[in-house]
Design an enzyme around this catalytic site. Structure first.
Site, PDB file in Angstrom:
ATOM      1  N   SER A 152      -0.046  -1.449  -4.903  1.00 23.53           N
ATOM      2  CA  SER A 152      -0.002  -0.817  -6.352  1.00 23.53           C
ATOM      3  C   SER A 152      -0.649  -1.900  -7.343  1.00 23.53           C
ATOM      4  O   SER A 152      -1.881  -2.008  -6.977  1.00 23.53           O
ATOM      5  CB  SER A 152       1.408  -0.963  -6.695  1.00 23.53           C
ATOM      6  OG  SER A 152       1.769  -0.609  -8.170  1.00 23.53           O
TER       7      SER A 152
ATOM      8  N   HIS B 194      -1.578   3.681  -5.592  1.00 22.25           N
ATOM      9  CA  HIS B 194      -1.002   4.967  -6.080  1.00 22.25           C
ATOM     10  C   HIS B 194      -1.031   5.077  -7.743  1.00 22.25           C
ATOM     11  O   HIS B 194      -1.583   4.217  -8.133  1.00 22.25           O
ATOM     12  CB  HIS B 194       0.583   5.248  -5.491  1.00 22.25           C
ATOM     13  CG  HIS B 194       1.619   3.858  -6.098  1.00 22.25           C
ATOM     14  ND1 HIS B 194       2.885   3.719  -5.590  1.00 22.25           N
ATOM     15  CD2 HIS B 194       1.242   3.085  -6.768  1.00 22.25           C
ATOM     16  CE1 HIS B 194       3.372   2.842  -6.059  1.00 22.25           C
ATOM     17  NE2 HIS B 194       2.486   2.229  -7.140  1.00 22.25           N
TER      18      HIS B 194
END
Length: 210
Positions: free
Chosen positions: A107, A132
């Site tokens: 992330s 993501h």
């Protein structure tokens, strides 16, 4: 007493004792590594951890603006605003920032890994990277519908900006990044290199200069 340079939430931290002509001096291990221009991001990206990273980078720039900073990342990600404060500082300061993934960079951790100086972004061979789309934290989100709509629109803008920056740093097309970040996308160190998140996979320190 906990050092301000020390990553948070790690429990017992080793101490290093150095001998000099003026006697002994004890450092926590992270303060000692800071003398070697090594900065750690360990654990979630929070306002507290980001403030420590930013402060250390600014300090190292003041010490020597022409010498690289080595930024070691082992993080599952976290706050976008906290992470962007680190990102903007990496771009603001004069020294090159070499990034190294140890364990995982997921992330926001992956975003910061890719944001290092090109040619100086590394990962150890058994580490992993995950990208993501931004997450909305707080499953109990409540409030007026209008306010929720405002937050949703802001998150859409943040998603677009993060995709643009990740495309810039990885060399992938914006369309590819948009598709690849729709769901959790895990990569091995070698897959991260092929994607453009890093420049080289390291198995030993000798590989840095090879």
């Amino acid at each position: 007493m906990k050092s301000m340079m020390e990553p948070q939430g790690l429990g017992l931290v080793p101490m290093v004792v150095e001998q000099s002509g003026r006697g002994e001096r004890a450092y926590d291990i992270y303060s000692r590594l800071l003398k070697e221009r090594i900065v750690f991001l360990v654990g979630p990206v929070t306002d507290e951890s980001a403030n420590l990273v930013v402060a250390q980078m600014l300090f190292l720039e003041s010490e020597n603006p022409d010498k690289d900073i080595h930024f070691y990342i082992n993080s599952p990600g976290g706050s976008i605003t906290a992470g962007m404060s680190i990102y903007d500082t990496m771009n603001f300061i004069k020294p090159d920032v070499s990034t190294l993934c140890i364990g995982q960079a997921a992330s926001m951790g992956a975003f910061l890994l890719a944001a290092g100086t090109h040619g100086k972004r590394f990962a150890l061979e058994n580490s992993r990277v995950m990208i993501h789309q931004p997450l909305l934290y707080g499953g109990g989100l409540s409030g007026q519908v209008t306010d929720i709509e405002i937050h949703a629109r802001e998150l859409v803008k943040v998603k677009a900006k993060m995709n643009e920056l990740l495309a810039k740093h990885s060399g992938q097309t914006l369309e590819r990044v948009q598709s690849d970040t729709e769901r959790d996308n895990f990569m091995s160190a070698e897959e991260a290199r092929a994607y453009g998140m890093i420049d080289k996979v390291l198995s030993s320190r000798r590989d840095v200069t090879a």
